[in-house]
Design an enzyme around this catalytic site. Structure first.
Site, PDB file in Angstrom:
ATOM      1  CG  HIS A  75     -11.899  -4.859  -1.448  1.00 52.97           C
ATOM      2  ND1 HIS A  75     -11.759  -4.390  -1.422  1.00 52.97           N
ATOM      3  CD2 HIS A  75     -11.355  -5.165  -3.263  1.00 52.97           C
ATOM      4  CE1 HIS A  75     -11.790  -3.789  -2.427  1.00 52.97           C
ATOM      5  NE2 HIS A  75     -11.166  -4.115  -3.583  1.00 52.97           N
ATOM      6  CB  SER A  76      -8.516  -4.101  -0.656  1.00 54.30           C
ATOM      7  OG  SER A  76      -6.878  -3.625  -0.216  1.00 54.30           O
ATOM      8  CE1 TYR A  77      -6.415  -4.238   7.938  1.00 56.79           C
ATOM      9  CE2 TYR A  77      -8.617  -4.109   7.663  1.00 56.79           C
ATOM     10  CZ  TYR A  77      -7.562  -4.183   8.182  1.00 56.79           C
ATOM     11  OH  TYR A  77      -7.499  -4.122   9.954  1.00 56.79           O
ATOM     12  CG  HIS A 210      -8.207  -2.347  -5.655  1.00 58.43           C
ATOM     13  ND1 HIS A 210      -7.954  -3.467  -5.316  1.00 58.43           N
ATOM     14  CD2 HIS A 210      -8.363  -1.557  -4.207  1.00 58.43           C
ATOM     15  CE1 HIS A 210      -7.295  -3.469  -4.158  1.00 58.43           C
ATOM     16  NE2 HIS A 210      -7.994  -1.899  -3.669  1.00 58.43           N
TER      17      HIS A 210
END
Length: 231
Positions: A75-77, A210
């Site tokens: 997820h994300s970073y 997000h």
């Protein structure tokens, strides 16, 4: 019958493995082995935070423990340490970039967004860590109020170094990957997700913020199970 019975869930910046609890419980209930490593770049003590290399090592260590091969959901970073190390482990069957940074060698998180921190990044006085402004709107805009409040309270300082250190490898160049575009994401614009998704072999979409692991856990679980079943 699937050749994979393990899933590794890799959290994003400012978060901890606890953010995956709803997804992890459902996957475990379905008989899958689930691991969710803690990334050393997020934590309460700024002086002890690691960077991208430490995060990649945490992912590698988690993969070393799984039986057989795994589907890795970043997820994300979390897409960065996964991208850095996954192909070197020999333990990954498929990568899932859940509104995550699917970048190439030489790129860092900050370089991929133009080299400047967005206005909702707040830098600590010593310059070592970052925190998000208005996480309720940036991360959790489709979550129930009580869910968003609990998630916001659990956020941790993030090492700024982890955002500026570049990748030296790109696992998606060697491994099959799926990019999941979250269409209500206020952290990574949909147009940016779509650009990164061109690097993936397949693309899925969720009508989610997000943080779909909080607002749409059943949809995330269904997606992961579909990918596991197809291997």
């Amino acid at each position: 019958m699937s050749k994979v019975d393990s899933v590794v869930l890799v959290h994003g910046a400012w978060h901890s493995p606890a953010c995956w609890s709803q997804v992890a419980c459902r996957l475990l209930g379905g008989g899958l082995d689930v691991r969710a490593p803690a990334l050393p770049s997020a934590g309460p003590d700024a002086a002890r935070l690691g960077g991208l290399a430490a995060d990649a090592e945490a992912v590698r260590a988690a993969l070393a423990e799984v039986p057989g091969k795994a589907v890795v959901v970043a997820h994300s970073y979390g897409g960065l340490p996964v991208t850095e190390v996954a192909a070197r482990t020999g333990k990954v069957a498929h990568l899932v970039y859940l509104c995550a940074f699917q970048l190439g060698p030489g790129e860092s998180l900050l370089s991929s967004i133009g080299g400047k921190e967005p206005p909702w990044f707040i830098t600590s006085a010593d310059g070592l860590t970052l925190r998000p402004a208005d996480p309720r709107n940036i991360f959790y805009n489709d979550c129930a109020d009580e869910v968003a409040a609990a998630a916001e309270a659990a956020l941790l300082p993030q090492a700024r170094a982890s955002f500026v250190q570049p990748l030296s490898a790109a696992a998606w160049q060697e491994l099959p990957s799926t990019y999941v575009i979250c269409e209500r994401d206020n952290a990574i614009p949909v147009v940016a997700q779509e650009a990164m998704s061109r690097r993936a072999r397949q693309v899925r979409r969720l009508d989610a913020s997000h943080s779909p692991f909080l607002s749409r856990p059943d949809d995330v679980v269904a997606l992961v199970r579909d990918i596991v079943a197809a291997i």
